[in-house]
Scaffold this motif. Structure first.
Motif, short mmCIF file in Angstrom:
data_model
loop_
_atom_site.label_atom_id
_atom_site.label_comp_id
_atom_site.label_asym_id
_atom_site.label_seq_id
_atom_site.Cartn_x
_atom_site.Cartn_y
_atom_site.Cartn_z
N ALA A 182 16.18 12.42 121.63
CA ALA A 182 15.83 11.10 121.09
C ALA A 182 17.04 10.40 120.49
CB ALA A 182 14.72 11.25 120.05
N VAL A 183 17.90 11.17 119.81
CA VAL A 183 19.09 10.58 119.19
C VAL A 183 20.08 10.14 120.25
CG1 VAL A 183 21.11 11.07 117.77
CG2 VAL A 183 18.85 11.82 117.01
N ILE A 184 20.33 11.00 121.24
CA ILE A 184 21.32 10.68 122.26
C ILE A 184 20.85 9.53 123.15
CG2 ILE A 184 22.48 11.62 124.31
CD1 ILE A 184 22.43 14.36 122.81
N ALA A 185 19.55 9.36 123.27
CA ALA A 185 19.00 8.27 124.08
C ALA A 185 19.06 6.92 123.38
CB ALA A 185 17.55 8.58 124.47
N LEU A 186 19.54 6.86 122.14
CA LEU A 186 19.53 5.62 121.37
C LEU A 186 20.20 4.44 122.08
CD1 LEU A 186 20.12 6.77 117.67
CD2 LEU A 186 18.14 5.53 118.58
N PRO A 187 21.38 4.61 122.68
CA PRO A 187 21.97 3.44 123.36
C PRO A 187 21.09 2.88 124.47
CG PRO A 187 23.59 5.20 123.13
CD PRO A 187 22.25 5.78 122.76
N VAL A 188 20.37 3.76 125.14
CA VAL A 188 19.47 3.31 126.20
C VAL A 188 18.23 2.66 125.59
CG1 VAL A 188 18.07 4.06 128.16
CG2 VAL A 188 20.32 5.08 127.76
N SER A 189 17.66 3.29 124.57
CA SER A 189 16.46 2.75 123.93
C SER A 189 16.71 1.37 123.35
CB SER A 189 15.99 3.70 122.82
OG SER A 189 15.77 5.00 123.31
N VAL A 190 17.86 1.21 122.70
CA VAL A 190 18.20 -0.08 122.10
C VAL A 190 18.62 -1.09 123.17
CG1 VAL A 190 19.81 -1.26 120.54
CG2 VAL A 190 18.84 0.95 119.89
N GLY A 191 19.45 -0.65 124.11
CA GLY A 191 19.94 -1.56 125.12
C GLY A 191 18.86 -2.15 126.00
N MET A 192 17.78 -1.41 126.20
CA MET A 192 16.69 -1.90 127.04
C MET A 192 16.06 -3.18 126.49
SD MET A 192 16.12 -0.07 129.75
CE MET A 192 16.47 1.56 130.42
N LEU A 220 12.44 -0.95 117.28
CA LEU A 220 11.81 0.23 116.69
C LEU A 220 10.75 0.82 117.62
CD1 LEU A 220 11.43 -0.91 112.95
CD2 LEU A 220 13.08 0.73 113.91
N VAL A 221 9.99 -0.04 118.29
CA VAL A 221 8.98 0.45 119.23
C VAL A 221 9.66 1.19 120.38
CG1 VAL A 221 7.27 -0.25 120.94
CG2 VAL A 221 7.25 -1.27 118.66
N SER A 222 10.78 0.65 120.87
CA SER A 222 11.49 1.29 121.97
C SER A 222 12.03 2.65 121.55
CB SER A 222 12.64 0.39 122.44
OG SER A 222 13.29 0.95 123.56
N VAL A 223 12.64 2.70 120.36
CA VAL A 223 13.17 3.98 119.86
C VAL A 223 12.03 4.97 119.64
CG1 VAL A 223 14.34 5.10 117.92
CG2 VAL A 223 15.21 2.93 118.83
N ALA A 224 10.93 4.49 119.06
CA ALA A 224 9.79 5.38 118.82
C ALA A 224 9.21 5.89 120.14
CB ALA A 224 8.70 4.63 118.05
N THR A 225 9.27 5.08 121.18
CA THR A 225 8.78 5.50 122.49
C THR A 225 9.59 6.68 123.03
OG1 THR A 225 8.00 3.27 123.03
CG2 THR A 225 8.43 4.77 124.88
N SER A 226 10.91 6.61 122.87
CA SER A 226 11.74 7.73 123.33
C SER A 226 11.49 8.98 122.51
CB SER A 226 13.23 7.35 123.29
OG SER A 226 13.66 7.13 121.96
N VAL A 227 11.19 8.82 121.22
CA VAL A 227 10.86 9.97 120.37
C VAL A 227 9.57 10.63 120.86
CG1 VAL A 227 10.18 10.69 118.05
CG2 VAL A 227 12.06 9.07 118.35
N VAL A 228 8.57 9.82 121.17
CA VAL A 228 7.29 10.36 121.65
C VAL A 228 7.48 11.06 122.98
CG1 VAL A 228 4.99 9.73 122.47
CG2 VAL A 228 5.90 8.68 120.40
#
Length: 275
Positions: free
Chosen positions: A130-140, A9-17
């Motif tokens: 932010a949505v399209i970056a999800l695989p990267v945000s989660v995979g990291m 969640l922190v990683s996903v929130a980071t991409s949103v910010v």
């Protein structure tokens, strides 16, 4: 399990910010220039910044697989910087608004105002990023379950980048020719197989990143991040990409005949010309 979900969640929130800050800055640049097309340059850079920020989260949280994280950062950075530089070169010397964005806005930025542009363009693209970056945000921040899927994703990414880069280069070479010495439409090379090979390549890049960053993590992460490549393909094919551009292109001499024999998005051999 709770700590793992918190890190995700922190990683996903980071991409949103990152997306929110970048689109805010881009909107201010657009207001100064009087056109929103500058968002196209920010688009590729946004994914690079999001990937780097999420990689920092992974390091700080001691989460994920370092090798896979490095692969994801490299793939996103090469794609994003190439795209941003291509768009920058293409727009150099131009001061007019892109017809696609005029269609979306219902006019130019000075006509409709910044608030409309934020609502119809910058907020939408920030959310999409932010949505399209999800695989990267989660995979990291997750471990790899299936390394062969990472490899398959990297291979698909290469295919996509070739389509995108070669398609862009062929189009640039076509536009560089004097108008009276070039055919009405570009219908050679990759453009004989697809009317938008660069958009198709872009979609392949993000299906590859989904494989490498989302599905390679496991079925749950794969399904949770599947919205990313689907959304990217939809934007490229149906929303702000091919379909919207076609409305303008169909008015040009020779383009309807070209469209009748050439696939719009997914490549295939051209149909024989009809009388």
């Amino acid at each position: 399990m709770g700590a793992l979900m918190s890190t995700v969640l922190v990683s996903v929130a980071t991409s949103v910010v990152v997306a929110a800050l970048l689109m805010t800055a881009t909107a201010l640049v657009a207001r100064r220039q009087g056109r929103v097309v500058v968002v196209d340059i920010a688009w590729g850079l946004g994914f690079v910044l999001a990937a780097l920020a999420c990689a920092v989260v992974a390091v700080v949280a001691d989460a994920g697989d370092a090798l896979r994280s490095g692969i994801l950062v490299a793939l996103v950075t090469v794609w994003g910087l190439r795209l941003a530089e291509h768009v920058r070169r293409r727009s150099t010397g131009h001061t007019d608004e892109d017809p696609r964005y005029e269609k979306v806005l219902g006019g130019t930025l000075p006509d409709v105002g910044l608030a409309v542009a934020v609502r119809k363009v910058f907020a939408v693209q920030g959310l999409a990023l932010a949505v399209i970056a999800l695989p990267v945000s989660v995979g990291m921040v997750r471990d790899v379950r299936w390394w062969p899927v990472v490899v398959a994703g990297a291979v698909l990414w290469v295919v996509g980048l070739v389509f995108e880069a070669v398609g862009d280069a062929q189009l640039a070479a076509y536009r560089a020719r004097p108008r009276d010495e070039r055919p009405q439409v570009l219908d050679t090379g990759l453009w004989a197989w697809s009317r938008h090979p660069n958009y198709f390549g872009d979609a392949c890049v993000w299906w590859g990143l989904w494989l490498a960053g989302g599905l390679a993590t496991g079925w749950v992460a794969g399904l949770a991040t599947l919205v990313a490549p689907i959304a990217m393909t939809y934007f490229l094919s149906e929303a702000t990409g091919a379909r919207l551009l076609e409305k303008t292109m169909m008015q040009r001499p020779g383009y309807p005949a070209y469209a009748a024999r050439t696939a719009r998005f997914f490549p295939r051999p051209p149909r024989s010309s009809r009388p």
